[in-house]
Design a protein around this motif. Structure first.
Motif, PDB file in Angstrom:
ATOM      1  N   GLY A 253       9.656  -0.310   5.592  1.00 22.94           N
ATOM      2  CA  GLY A 253       9.276  -1.657   5.608  1.00 22.94           C
ATOM      3  C   GLY A 253       7.901  -1.490   4.380  1.00 22.94           C
ATOM      4  O   GLY A 253       7.815   0.136   4.485  1.00 22.94           O
ATOM      5  N   TRP A 254       6.981  -1.971   3.629  1.00 26.15           N
ATOM      6  CA  TRP A 254       5.999  -1.747   2.974  1.00 26.15           C
ATOM      7  C   TRP A 254       5.071  -1.857   4.054  1.00 26.15           C
ATOM      8  O   TRP A 254       3.684  -0.419   3.746  1.00 26.15           O
ATOM      9  N   GLU A 255       4.734  -2.224   4.901  1.00 28.64           N
ATOM     10  CA  GLU A 255       3.352  -1.193   5.996  1.00 28.64           C
ATOM     11  C   GLU A 255       3.237   0.031   6.148  1.00 28.64           C
ATOM     12  O   GLU A 255       2.274   0.928   6.234  1.00 28.64           O
ATOM     13  N   THR A 256       4.961   0.416   6.660  1.00 26.30           N
ATOM     14  CA  THR A 256       4.974   2.091   6.401  1.00 26.30           C
ATOM     15  C   THR A 256       4.894   2.752   5.908  1.00 26.30           C
ATOM     16  O   THR A 256       3.603   3.701   5.842  1.00 26.30           O
ATOM     17  N   ALA A 258       2.612   2.218   3.056  1.00 24.51           N
ATOM     18  CA  ALA A 258       1.229   1.672   3.001  1.00 24.51           C
ATOM     19  C   ALA A 258       0.093   3.033   3.874  1.00 24.51           C
ATOM     20  O   ALA A 258      -0.523   3.856   3.189  1.00 24.51           O
ATOM     21  N   LYS A 259       0.474   2.705   4.816  1.00 22.14           N
ATOM     22  CA  LYS A 259      -0.033   3.550   5.591  1.00 22.14           C
ATOM     23  C   LYS A 259       0.305   4.954   5.561  1.00 22.14           C
ATOM     24  O   LYS A 259      -1.005   5.894   5.982  1.00 22.14           O
ATOM     25  N   VAL A 292      -0.966  -5.442   0.226  1.00 26.08           N
ATOM     26  CA  VAL A 292      -1.356  -3.827   0.979  1.00 26.08           C
ATOM     27  C   VAL A 292      -0.679  -2.734  -0.297  1.00 26.08           C
ATOM     28  O   VAL A 292      -1.280  -1.645  -0.635  1.00 26.08           O
TER      29      VAL A 292
END
Lengths: 336, 349
Positions: A253-256, A258-259, A292
């Motif tokens: 996932g992009w959230e992973t 990006a973090k 994000v």
């Protein structure tokens, strides 16, 4: 993604040594769990997989290729004329009979899932029963378990050793061991130079992400895991892969991502236009516009490297890709 | 109290019960995910975005919550509600406990449309997977509808079976077309992307999908809720419905088209998520009984909460990786349904 191969293979078997050492026939090679013996040098081949095709072209054996199949991209420009003279049996998976009909002296495959225990083209034994020997590029089976389905699972990290071994063994099968040794020496020198160049830069705690494609523009992307060809490149060039899984090409996932905030993002350029993100321009657009992804340091500082998709795989294109990445890192390092 | 007032009062009471549950589920969807984010962070982001509070929040965290997770939770809710209501309607119309929204060939058609675009290269890269899926779904539904009509489908039990059989035939045909396209031209990496989509993929959901899915789910729900009395009557067959003054043919056409359209849109946004449309109606029936006036909102709420929950699980069950949501719906749904079945049987004794 499926179909990305790759693997390890540092240790050369005795048989491989003898193959690389000279043109001793009968030649026995341990290849992907099978012992294959060549009484005489092969005089012709059909290739199943672009990587195998381009290795034969690079060895100067293009004249002995009777047919090709499983193409991901246009052939390397330097072989365009040569390739135009060779029959393309299929863009994708050829049928067993279309391969056999060429009466090849060898079937050289890039992936076990094409020619192997569950081969969609055929099992190796089916060719052997007809007296046609097979060779699968070791990059797809050395240190890799292909019984898990999909892309298979790497048990060890890919190294260029398995790629070089494939080049040497294929050359030996055709009785051209010298050509193999010469080509491998050239690649090794180029690889060492690229690594040295990256070491000069020595980016501080640098990390990277390799983005191949995504089924839909905003959906979770196919990115490089720890043990594939990109994982090896990152390790060689002193970059930490922000993707921690050992899967070959996991979707993350992009959230992973990006973090994790990678220092550098490497995006794949390919001719294929089937998934929305196949076009690298669209990848760039997404990175710059997504609320994000656009916040990542690599995007904000424009540290995005475009790389030939086949260079992210266990193919001879990985060497120029490594050189390009090292050159880009130099530029990034000097601007820090 | 008049009947109308009673209905309104019941509706209000139901809404008062349902809304907090739904809001809690959506907030959970925004809080829980691959990266742990504190609940107060979610509230700060909501305050910033909805009320311009200007609270200091890391832009990446704010983006994750507002641009990724919230739309995802809202679309999961809309999709779960729409599929569950479609299941309720079709089970009543076709008088078949095994009917679900995909019985009309929509899932198979969507798959064909999706692979035609992504694998066969239809549109040369100009068409999206969702566009292909939506049109494939409508094409398959059109085929099934024409076939069912030609076979003399209608409201009797035997004629309702014709719709089911037409759906099976249509699904088989479009599944074969999908297999043909994949076998003819897919590389394995493309096949994997498609496989993931076929099993349900919420990862690409953003706000524009919310503006499509939520109003459509609401509109579908309103249309079906408006036909609650008709659906009760259909449970006893078309003759009974007709004798009660229900315009049988018109109600059938409106309800089937409404469920087909909402299902096609949902499938085109998130892929073919199974289980919800088949099982949630039964679960809701166990909770509130077979009357459609109560069953419809109960199924919508249960479906919405279930799918939001399934999406949360799909994002956290394997660290660093996302499972297709369809896998989770079956993994959670099957045992839950087994429990409901057994309890329902005991309660009936």
């Amino acid at each position: 993604m499926f179909l990305r191969s790759g693997l390890i293979g540092l240790s050369f078997t005795l048989a491989a040594h003898s193959a690389a050492a000279g043109d001793t026939f009968p030649l026995t090679i341990e290849n992907c769990g099978q012992s294959v013996t060549f009484e005489v040098p092969a005089v012709s081949a059909v290739t199943v997989g672009q990587a195998a095709t381009e290795v034969l072209f690079a060895l100067g054996l293009g004249g002995k290729v009777l047919g090709t199949s499983v193409w991901f991209n246009d052939v390397l420009p330097e072989y365009a004329d040569l390739n135009a003279k060779v029959e393309r049996l299929a863009d994708n998976d050829p049928s067993f009979e279309s391969v056999v009909a060429k009466r090849p002296g060898l079937v050289a495959a890039q992936y076990e899932w094409h020619v192997g225990p569950e081969g969609v083209v055929a099992k190796r034994e089916q060719f052997h029963d007809l007296g046609i020997p097979t060779y699968v590029m070791p990059a797809d089976c050395a240190g890799k378990d292909n019984t898990t389905g999909g892309d298979g699972t790497r048990t060890r990290m890919f190294t260029t050793g398995s790629l070089y071994r494939g080049i040497e063994e294929l050359a030996a099968i055709f009785g051209e061991a010298d050509k193999g040794a010469e080509l491998v020496a050239d690649y090794k020198a180029r690889e060492a130079a690229a690594v040295a160049k990256a070491q000069e830069v020595a980016l501080e705690d640098a990390s990277a992400l390799f983005w191949f494609s995504s089924p839909e523009m905003e959906s979770d992307p196919f990115v490089a895991g720890q043990k594939g060809a990109p994982g090896y490149m990152m390790q060689q060039l002193g970059l930490r892969n922000v993707i921690e899984t050992d899967e070959e090409w996991p979707t993350v996932g992009w959230e992973t991502i990006a973090k994790a905030n990678p220092t550098v993002i490497v995006i794949a350029r390919m001719d294929r236009r089937r998934f929305a993100a196949d076009d690298y321009e669209k990848k760039l657009e997404f990175l710059r516009q997504d609320p994000v992804a656009s916040q990542m340091d690599a995007v904000r500082n424009n540290r995005i490297v475009v790389m030939d998709a086949q260079g992210m795989d266990a193919t001879i294109r990985a060497i120029p890709a490594l050189e390009d990445l090292a050159a880009e890192l130099s530029v990034i390092g000097s601007s820090q | 109290m008049s009947a109308a007032a009673a209905i309104t009062w019941q509706g209000l009471k139901g809404a008062c019960l349902a809304l907090p549950v739904l809001i809690a589920a959506v907030l959970a969807g925004a809080m829980i995910g691959e990266t742990p984010l504190a609940p107060d962070l979610v509230l700060s982001v909501l305050a910033n975005k909805l009320a311009g509070a200007g609270l200091p929040v890391d832009p990446v965290d704010q983006g994750i919550i507002w641009s990724y997770r919230l739309p995802r939770a809202l679309v999961a809710g809309a999709c779960g509600a729409a599929l569950a209501v479609a299941g309720v309607v079709l089970q009543a119309l076709l008088r078949n406990a095994l009917a679900d929204p995909y019985i009309l060939g929509i899932s198979a058609g969507a798959s064909t449309g999706a692979v035609a675009v992504t694998i066969a290269g239809l549109g040369g890269g100009a068409l999206s997977l969702s566009f292909g899926a939506f049109n494939g779904a409508l094409l398959a539904f059109g085929f099934v509808a024409i076939l069912a009509r030609a076979a003399g489908a209608g409201g009797s039990r035997a004629a309702a079976a014709q719709i089911v059989l037409a759906g099976i035939a249509g699904s088989q045909l479009f599944n074969a077309l999908t297999a043909f396209i994949i076998a003819k031209s897919a590389n394995a990496d493309q096949a994997r992307g498609i496989m993931f989509w076929l099993m349900g993929n919420m990862s690409g959901v953003r706000w524009p999908d919310v503006w499509l899915a939520v109003p459509l789910a609401l509109a579908g729900w309103v249309i079906c809720r408006f036909h609650a009395r008709a659906l009760d009557a259909f449970t006893f067959g078309t003759d009974s419905a007709a004798s009660l003054g229900i315009p049988v043919r018109r109600a059938q056409v409106i309800l089937i088209c409404a469920t087909a359209l909402t299902t096609a849109v949902m499938v085109s946004i998130v892929g073919s998520i199974g289980f919800v449309g088949l099982v949630i109606p039964h679960a809701a029936r166990f909770l509130v009984g077979p009357g459609h006036r109560k069953l419809m909102p109960a199924a919508a709420l249960t479906g919405a909460v279930f799918l939001i929950g399934a999406d949360i699980v799909s994002r956290i069950i394997i660290p660093g990786q996302v499972l297709p949501i369809g896998v989770v719906t079956a993994l959670i749904g099957a045992p839950s349904f087994a429990v409901i079945l057994v309890r329902g049987r005991r309660a009936a004794r």
